[in-house]
Design an enzyme around this catalytic site. Structure first.
Site, PDB file in Angstrom:
ATOM      1  N   GLY A 175       0.827  -1.196   0.000  1.00  0.00           N
ATOM      2  CA  GLY A 175       0.000   0.000   0.000  1.00  0.00           C
ATOM      3  C   GLY A 175       0.862   1.246   0.000  1.00  0.00           C
ATOM      4  CB  CYS A 176       0.193   4.673  -1.209  1.00  0.00           C
ATOM      5  SG  CYS A 176      -1.484   4.888  -0.583  1.00  0.00           S
ATOM      6  CE1 TYR A 177      -1.591   8.307   3.641  1.00  0.00           C
ATOM      7  CE2 TYR A 177      -3.384   6.786   3.267  1.00  0.00           C
ATOM      8  CZ  TYR A 177      -2.922   8.081   3.343  1.00  0.00           C
ATOM      9  OH  TYR A 177      -3.770   9.130   3.115  1.00  0.00           O
ATOM     10  CB  THR A 179       5.348   2.266   0.260  1.00  0.00           C
ATOM     11  OG1 THR A 179       4.806   1.081  -0.341  1.00  0.00           O
ATOM     12  CG2 THR A 179       6.678   2.597  -0.398  1.00  0.00           C
ATOM     13  CB  SER A 180       5.249   6.754   2.955  1.00  0.00           C
ATOM     14  OG  SER A 180       4.201   6.760   3.910  1.00  0.00           O
TER      15      SER A 180
END
Lengths: 372, 372, 372, 372
Positions: A175-177, A179-180
């Site tokens: 997921g994007c969050y 990953t960060s």
């Protein structure tokens, strides 16, 4: 004036494109299921310049039967490609690797279908990310009905699982969050710097993270000049972050994760706070992070005095990280920035594909940020 | 075609304005020093509709000698008003109350001058906010040379100091971030809900907070579609927040405060995290906050399921607050939203003026949000 | 913890980059004068992926002595490159082709210097665009002191001057507005469709067109949520547009040109109106435009019912054109969209370089739009 | 902790509001049909500060039964007001004047119902703007079934029809684009300055003009950082503009009208071009416009050198106009700016109400621009 047919022209440009792309038998044939959403479009954008890949099939229920450039003029390089409905049997023979950009839930069966028939699969949904089916059921409100396939999936974060990804046939693209957040925390967790009972992950995402859809809540006048938190305490990326941080820590970790909606198209900036268990200063912390990511082509640790900005990574697969110690509160502050559609989704998916296929890991992903 | 003089027209509109405003001897004469910055402009915007106030003097070094509407056509209601240089002796007799919207440092002397000559003063700079001159010196890099006057200043947060403000002649108008943070935390701190060694204050501000100036870093293409943290650990609003939270707590509190720059004109959203000392659920916490602010005209506590948005308070003096408990981490999460130029600066200054002068506290401040 | 030096890391990434770029003796050595503005940065962004080019020198007075990635972390691929002051003698031997991204006026001498010493030059300023020195002097308020060199310059609009560009050593790279206007009008003018005494060119440009600088007028809060016309009747791109339209028409043409400032980073949309001299319908007009641009890799004529959007061309060298006839007023309406920093500046400069050097015209310029 | 009911709090604030508003028998009771769209919300925003008006009924099918502040927290001043379905019989007795903010078509019957039963009606739809039913039918694809009522409607542009409006019971509130175009052209047309066969009206509108709805085309990521023309040649405001310009000219006029979509919330900037019939310079033209609007409280003609900006009129009922002559092409260029939701819709509706009721024309409309 003589009659003139538009297809002739596009045909011409298609020829140019064909020459550019020189499709040949040695290229990897790739299919994209759910190609009319933002992550699907982003796969098309990036793959257009990938010399070893040929997109051979794309699906969209709504746009079935229409050429890509009729729906998206800016993807005119793909004039030969036609959206088709997602009929799995027809798709099966058209590609060797499938990117699935479908809603969670819908991906369970689709992944299993292609994977069990010998295809390589990169799933951009959440369906194969959570190792524990009970956790998946609790947060997503769905049972996982393909648990044997789930066991074969590799979590596609190359900075942690590069070797496994290289050997995998099924990737659960992060997921994007997560990953960060996970890239932001990894060096500090591995080095046991943090009191993991105190982790705060405060994330801010551009609106493309909400997907391409008709929805009053993401209409321009509701989002523009606004800013808000959403999904407090209940966002489904929470267990995914916790799974990966727990793996790194070697024990169960629970975190506070709060997403916010930024009035920009792209980008996630995540600000992470945790109490330091060991004493450390900013210089040491940056050095630790720099060393951890020294060989990573897509992580950039900033020197002291610099801080990440989502604008620095726009359109790129880069994760930018800044680190600072607050001596007064004995807290480590980490800021990480990615483009949610690239490193947070489609770019990372292509990075995973490159690793799976033995291509250069950075192939197709070397573009610099579109700045400004 | 006959000659025609523009001033005649503006003269006409001025007449309309004069009729609207009906300046008379009973109105409060108000001066604004530093009127060409965003907080100065915002004072002019709001005061134009205040029936008990007449703006009689405005200063700007750059625009001295020019009419307001020549510089700012959108302030055309003030056609009679001319910017003048900040010559204190000339200003002294022109007004009974002075708003000072000057840079910190410059305000030390200016405040003292007007205050010591019997004028009411509302200072929008940071110079009179920090009670302890050593703390001021440490964070601002300046000695405070008017410490006897400093002792007379009242911190202008009406929700805490309403009675003192009503009797004060010198107001230190709070900073924008501190207003959002302190209003967000006050009920929880007073009720001793929180472990104050764990406070994280993650704030996001619109760009007008940086002021009106030529600066590459806030030029459109650098800010637009971007998002970043700045001033990590070192932002000067930190000691101001700590001072007020410490006062509420009755003991010294140190906090993590991180500001971020939003690509919007106005608004601050602050997300606050702290471990709960007492067990509490979301319902109880909202109830506590609602009760604390029940009589406040400018604080709106949201019902469960709603969350603040800076767009909901744009152009208004309102502070919107949402509260949620994270049971999994035993953490209280508070989100507060204000307009940094109104409740975070000029609107609060006018609220303070209303209290000082015995006007209705909401006079001039009843506008609803400009939405969308 | 052992000491760790940041340069080592960047050194490592530099190595990756070096491997990616594989610099060798056969590559074209390119210098960029004025590399810290937006057009200079954009040249760096695009050239990073150009396989036949090596950037060997960049100048910036302010940042002289500093590495690119210290100033612009997002250009970290160029870690080896150091800004230097624009000392012509030192630069001369470092490159075979120079891009000059200097202010007008400053380019007159700089172009002449490199050109007269046998270097290929692509000038992004206005200094060598206007053929007639009197017109140049009248609109720019400067005499042209290098008129013999001026005569050697070729106007770098490949869609009109491709052959000349291929043989040229000095290119006057077109202005952003003229590129959008001239490409929009060319087929109609060549086919004598229009009454050229009635031309209205209403252009809207993103803010990067104003350059990278500290200036109150382009600060975020002044531009954001705003929209205005500027430079009415007097904008310096007017004579450039008129020169090229006159050339196409074979007679002197005067036009109305009005630029507006859009609150976006990039993009120019130009809406053009002219009375039809011949009777024509929309179908015929589109057919005419499609035929005219059939072989152009960077012009896309839209089918009836589609209209250009600056977002469709963001980050690309494409010009998107839509055409419609208003029967009720006998007017042809043309809408064209470009990215002002790419087709309107640096991308077109690289297209010109490709033509001059005999590279594939689209090399380095095949990226699809960053959408959204 | 003791139970605490949220309504108590809002009840308290409602009391404050009630005190502010002091509703009494002498106030005008006003109903708003279609109050949950942007123009309805804007009526509520403005009327909250109108001392002679009490909003007594609001309709919304979707939100029927819910309090205003439950849907729109930022309209919390209206805590007493509940959305109801649009049951005409129930509404009839609740108000003396009705604002109808319904889709065109739906307004035909609704207007007739209230008007024929003696209520004052201000219709914000297009249904009663076009005098000629054939023109209405041709552009809107609907027959007008209430033509006798249509004959009673007065076009609500006070700068032209102030006297008629003062005596009217039914107002057709002008469209947003027509308001900006007609106010921009009026002085020049009345003075026969223009060759009316050459009129180009190039308008750019903020996204709130598209209404409040779930629609992919106006979702944030589609609009943000984009700009496009739409409705070329076919936009329905064309006949409305032509009707009013023809009335002013005393002969039938046909115009080119092109709308564009701006990535901002609010504002219309219209750039108008027409050949001059008489010789005139900029000074004369400004003088003419200034004189024409000298007594208008809501039109501001700018001095030479200044140009309108939508940001100067944001949130206000002001129309800002700039004028310039292009000597080289003998063309008059007029730029006008309004807030599409205020002077382009709800503000003008309230201005009309003030005139109809004999209130001060500027009542409730004196707010200065929210800048920045």
């Amino acid at each position: 004036m003589q009659a003139f047919f538009l297809p002739e022209i596009f045909g011409y440009r298609e020829v140019i494109y064909m020459q550019m792309k020189k499709p040949d038998a040695k290229k990897l044939a790739v299919g994209i299921c759910g190609a009319s959403g933002y992550t699907g479009m982003e796969l098309l954008r990036i793959l257009a310049l990938h010399p070893q890949v040929e997109v051979t099939a794309i699906t969209s229920e709504k746009s079935a039967g229409r050429k890509v450039h009729e729906i998206f003029p800016f993807l005119s390089a793909y004039t030969g490609l036609i959206f088709e409905p997602m009929t799995r049997e027809k798709l099966l023979g058209k590609a060797d690797l499938f990117f699935l950009a479908l809603p969670h839930g819908a991906s369970q069966e689709a992944v299993h279908y292609f994977f069990s028939r010998g295809k390589k699969v990169i799933d951009l949904s959440a369906d194969y990310r959570i190792r524990d089916p009970k956790t998946y059921a609790a947060w997503y409100g769905l049972d996982h009905t393909r648990q044997s396939t789930l066991k074969k999936a590799v979590y596609g974060l190359p900075e942690i699982y590069r070797n496994k990804i290289g050997k995998a046939a099924l990737i659960a693209n992060p997921g994007c969050y997560p990953t960060s957040a996970v890239l932001g925390m990894m060096p500090a967790v591995r080095n046991k710097l943090l009191d993991l009972s105190t982790v705060i992950i405060d994330s801010k995402s551009g609106t493309s993270g909400a997907g391409r859809k008709a929805d009053l809540g993401i209409s321009f006048c509701e989002v523009n000049e606004g800013f808000k938190a959403y999904g407090l305490v209940t966002h489904r990326h929470t267990p995914e972050i916790e799974q990966e941080i727990s793996n790194l820590a070697g024990k169960k970790v629970v975190v506070n994760f709060t997403p916010h909606l930024l009035p920009v198209d792209r980008g996630i900036l995540t600000t992470i706070y945790a109490k330091l268990k060991k004493k450390a200063d900013t210089k040491t912390a940056i050095s630790l992070f720099s060393r951890a990511y020294a060989k990573e082509p897509f992580v950039r640790v900033l020197a002291e005095g610099s801080l990440p900005n989502i604008k620095h990574v726009r359109g790129t697969n880069m994760c930018e990280i800044g680190v600072k110690v607050n001596d007064r509160t004995n807290t480590l502050i980490i800021v990480s920035a990615i483009d949610n559609l690239v490193k947070g989704a489609s770019g990372q998916a292509i990075q995973n594909m490159n690793l799976m296929m033995g291509f250069d890991e950075t192939e197709g992903l070397r573009q610099l940020a579109l700045y400004p």
